[in-house]
Design a protein around this motif. Structure first.
Motif, PDB file in Angstrom:
ATOM      1  N   MET A   1     -11.353  74.581   6.305  1.00  0.00           N
ATOM      2  CA  MET A   1     -10.038  74.759   6.899  1.00  0.00           C
ATOM      3  C   MET A   1      -9.482  76.116   6.474  1.00  0.00           C
ATOM      4  O   MET A   1      -9.572  76.478   5.310  1.00  0.00           O
ATOM      5  CB  MET A   1      -9.088  73.656   6.466  1.00  0.00           C
ATOM      6  CG  MET A   1      -9.454  72.295   6.951  1.00  0.00           C
ATOM      7  SD  MET A   1      -8.087  71.159   6.689  1.00  0.00           S
ATOM      8  CE  MET A   1      -8.441  69.985   7.951  1.00  0.00           C
ATOM      9  N   ALA A   2      -8.907  76.825   7.431  1.00  0.00           N
ATOM     10  CA  ALA A   2      -8.369  78.141   7.105  1.00  0.00           C
ATOM     11  C   ALA A   2      -7.277  78.549   8.079  1.00  0.00           C
ATOM     12  O   ALA A   2      -7.317  78.205   9.255  1.00  0.00           O
ATOM     13  CB  ALA A   2      -9.479  79.185   7.128  1.00  0.00           C
ATOM     14  N   ILE A   3      -6.320  79.279   7.566  1.00  0.00           N
ATOM     15  CA  ILE A   3      -5.270  79.924   8.335  1.00  0.00           C
ATOM     16  C   ILE A   3      -5.341  81.399   7.957  1.00  0.00           C
ATOM     17  O   ILE A   3      -5.484  81.736   6.784  1.00  0.00           O
ATOM     18  CB  ILE A   3      -3.867  79.391   7.965  1.00  0.00           C
ATOM     19  CG1 ILE A   3      -3.827  77.865   7.904  1.00  0.00           C
ATOM     20  CG2 ILE A   3      -2.816  79.959   8.898  1.00  0.00           C
ATOM     21  CD1 ILE A   3      -4.018  77.166   9.207  1.00  0.00           C
ATOM     22  N   THR A   4      -5.244  82.287   8.948  1.00  0.00           N
ATOM     23  CA  THR A   4      -5.361  83.707   8.648  1.00  0.00           C
ATOM     24  C   THR A   4      -4.173  84.494   9.191  1.00  0.00           C
ATOM     25  O   THR A   4      -3.473  84.042  10.105  1.00  0.00           O
ATOM     26  CB  THR A   4      -6.658  84.297   9.255  1.00  0.00           C
ATOM     27  OG1 THR A   4      -6.652  84.090  10.670  1.00  0.00           O
ATOM     28  CG2 THR A   4      -7.888  83.660   8.648  1.00  0.00           C
ATOM     29  N   LEU A   5      -3.966  85.658   8.607  1.00  0.00           N
ATOM     30  CA  LEU A   5      -2.977  86.622   9.091  1.00  0.00           C
ATOM     31  C   LEU A   5      -3.729  87.849   9.563  1.00  0.00           C
ATOM     32  O   LEU A   5      -4.714  88.249   8.950  1.00  0.00           O
ATOM     33  CB  LEU A   5      -2.058  87.081   7.954  1.00  0.00           C
ATOM     34  CG  LEU A   5      -1.012  86.134   7.454  1.00  0.00           C
ATOM     35  CD1 LEU A   5      -1.306  85.780   6.028  1.00  0.00           C
ATOM     36  CD2 LEU A   5       0.328  86.802   7.559  1.00  0.00           C
ATOM     37  N   THR A   6      -3.237  88.459  10.632  1.00  0.00           N
ATOM     38  CA  THR A   6      -3.800  89.731  11.046  1.00  0.00           C
ATOM     39  C   THR A   6      -3.249  90.815  10.123  1.00  0.00           C
ATOM     40  O   THR A   6      -2.271  90.599   9.395  1.00  0.00           O
ATOM     41  CB  THR A   6      -3.427  90.078  12.495  1.00  0.00           C
ATOM     42  OG1 THR A   6      -2.013  90.247  12.581  1.00  0.00           O
ATOM     43  CG2 THR A   6      -3.918  89.008  13.465  1.00  0.00           C
TER      44      THR A   6
ATOM     45  N   THR B   1      -5.664  78.570  12.863  1.00  0.00           N
ATOM     46  CA  THR B   1      -4.617  79.420  13.443  1.00  0.00           C
ATOM     47  C   THR B   1      -4.643  80.815  12.836  1.00  0.00           C
ATOM     48  O   THR B   1      -4.843  80.982  11.635  1.00  0.00           O
ATOM     49  CB  THR B   1      -3.227  78.789  13.226  1.00  0.00           C
ATOM     50  OG1 THR B   1      -3.181  77.542  13.919  1.00  0.00           O
ATOM     51  CG2 THR B   1      -2.110  79.684  13.724  1.00  0.00           C
ATOM     52  N   GLU B   2      -4.415  81.794  13.684  1.00  0.00           N
ATOM     53  CA  GLU B   2      -4.251  83.178  13.251  1.00  0.00           C
ATOM     54  C   GLU B   2      -2.799  83.559  13.530  1.00  0.00           C
ATOM     55  O   GLU B   2      -2.313  83.405  14.646  1.00  0.00           O
ATOM     56  CB  GLU B   2      -5.184  84.092  14.033  1.00  0.00           C
ATOM     57  CG  GLU B   2      -4.977  85.562  13.710  1.00  0.00           C
ATOM     58  CD  GLU B   2      -5.742  86.461  14.652  1.00  0.00           C
ATOM     59  OE1 GLU B   2      -6.692  87.103  14.188  1.00  0.00           O
ATOM     60  OE2 GLU B   2      -5.387  86.497  15.858  1.00  0.00           O
ATOM     61  N   LEU B   3      -2.109  84.039  12.501  1.00  0.00           N
ATOM     62  CA  LEU B   3      -0.731  84.494  12.638  1.00  0.00           C
ATOM     63  C   LEU B   3      -0.753  86.004  12.844  1.00  0.00           C
ATOM     64  O   LEU B   3      -1.282  86.736  12.019  1.00  0.00           O
ATOM     65  CB  LEU B   3       0.074  84.133  11.386  1.00  0.00           C
ATOM     66  CG  LEU B   3       1.552  84.527  11.386  1.00  0.00           C
ATOM     67  CD1 LEU B   3       2.303  83.848  12.523  1.00  0.00           C
ATOM     68  CD2 LEU B   3       2.184  84.174  10.050  1.00  0.00           C
ATOM     69  N   ASP B   4      -0.207  86.441  13.974  1.00  0.00           N
ATOM     70  CA  ASP B   4      -0.201  87.851  14.316  1.00  0.00           C
ATOM     71  C   ASP B   4       1.256  88.312  14.432  1.00  0.00           C
ATOM     72  O   ASP B   4       2.169  87.504  14.558  1.00  0.00           O
ATOM     73  CB  ASP B   4      -0.932  88.058  15.646  1.00  0.00           C
ATOM     74  CG  ASP B   4      -1.295  89.511  15.929  1.00  0.00           C
ATOM     75  OD1 ASP B   4      -1.077  90.374  15.051  1.00  0.00           O
ATOM     76  OD2 ASP B   4      -1.805  89.777  17.025  1.00  0.00           O
ATOM     77  N   PHE B   5       1.471  89.622  14.408  1.00  0.00           N
ATOM     78  CA  PHE B   5       2.785  90.204  14.651  1.00  0.00           C
ATOM     79  C   PHE B   5       2.616  91.211  15.769  1.00  0.00           C
ATOM     80  O   PHE B   5       1.822  92.145  15.647  1.00  0.00           O
ATOM     81  CB  PHE B   5       3.340  90.883  13.395  1.00  0.00           C
ATOM     82  CG  PHE B   5       4.770  91.309  13.559  1.00  0.00           C
ATOM     83  CD1 PHE B   5       5.792  90.397  13.429  1.00  0.00           C
ATOM     84  CD2 PHE B   5       5.086  92.622  13.869  1.00  0.00           C
ATOM     85  CE1 PHE B   5       7.109  90.777  13.595  1.00  0.00           C
ATOM     86  CE2 PHE B   5       6.399  93.018  14.035  1.00  0.00           C
ATOM     87  CZ  PHE B   5       7.427  92.095  13.897  1.00  0.00           C
TER      88      PHE B   5
ATOM     89  N   ASN C   1      -4.466  86.748   2.853  1.00  0.00           N
ATOM     90  CA  ASN C   1      -5.096  87.781   3.665  1.00  0.00           C
ATOM     91  C   ASN C   1      -4.352  89.081   3.455  1.00  0.00           C
ATOM     92  O   ASN C   1      -3.122  89.100   3.471  1.00  0.00           O
ATOM     93  CB  ASN C   1      -5.047  87.438   5.161  1.00  0.00           C
ATOM     94  CG  ASN C   1      -5.835  86.203   5.509  1.00  0.00           C
ATOM     95  OD1 ASN C   1      -5.237  85.161   5.745  1.00  0.00           O
ATOM     96  ND2 ASN C   1      -7.138  86.293   5.536  1.00  0.00           N
ATOM     97  N   PHE C   2      -5.081  90.175   3.277  1.00  0.00           N
ATOM     98  CA  PHE C   2      -4.496  91.510   3.114  1.00  0.00           C
ATOM     99  C   PHE C   2      -3.411  91.524   2.033  1.00  0.00           C
ATOM    100  O   PHE C   2      -2.400  92.207   2.161  1.00  0.00           O
ATOM    101  CB  PHE C   2      -3.935  92.028   4.446  1.00  0.00           C
ATOM    102  CG  PHE C   2      -4.949  92.084   5.541  1.00  0.00           C
ATOM    103  CD1 PHE C   2      -5.898  93.098   5.576  1.00  0.00           C
ATOM    104  CD2 PHE C   2      -4.982  91.112   6.535  1.00  0.00           C
ATOM    105  CE1 PHE C   2      -6.853  93.147   6.584  1.00  0.00           C
ATOM    106  CE2 PHE C   2      -5.930  91.151   7.547  1.00  0.00           C
ATOM    107  CZ  PHE C   2      -6.865  92.174   7.565  1.00  0.00           C
ATOM    108  N   GLY C   3      -3.613  90.717   0.980  1.00  0.00           N
ATOM    109  CA  GLY C   3      -2.670  90.689  -0.137  1.00  0.00           C
ATOM    110  C   GLY C   3      -1.419  89.868   0.096  1.00  0.00           C
ATOM    111  O   GLY C   3      -0.510  89.861  -0.735  1.00  0.00           O
TER     112      GLY C   3
END
Length: 107
Positions: free
Chosen positions: A1-6, A75-79, A57-59
């Motif tokens: 299971m994973a959730i990531t940020l761009t 899910t990937e959280l993007d801005f 992710n990315f600190g």
């Protein structure tokens, strides 16, 4: 299971926390609401809860409560910036449908 940020989302969170002068990261969850049943909730947090699951992710730390993880796995959280608008975008592979106003979703 994973959730990531761009990288774009991580940069935005880092800038905001820096302006705030404090903060551990972002808490992502779901709540029951809207015409499709579920809506995302996102808030900046200063401390982790006892049950929070932490991804990084990315600190930037992303905290998820265990009940929401089943709906958010992958899910990937993007801005994103689109014209004059900017905001977080949830790329959730579990979404089956989204209401017309974009407020809520169904899995």
């Amino acid at each position: 299971m994973a959730i990531t940020l761009t990288e774009a989302a991580a940069r935005h969170v880092t800038r905001y926390l820096s302006k705030r002068g404090k903060g551990l990261g972002v808490r992502l969850g779901v709540k029951t609401t809207g015409c499709s049943g579920l809506a995302y909730k996102l808030e900046y947090v200063d401390d982790a809860g006892d049950e929070d699951i932490v991804f990084e992710n990315f600190g930037v730390k992303l905290l998820i409560d265990p009940k929401s993880l089943a709906y958010l796995d992958g899910t990937e959280l993007d801005f994103v910036r689109e014209g004059l608008n900017e905001g977080f975008k949830f790329n959730n592979p579990n979404e089956r449908d989204r209401c017309g106003c974009g407020e809520s979703f169904r899995v």
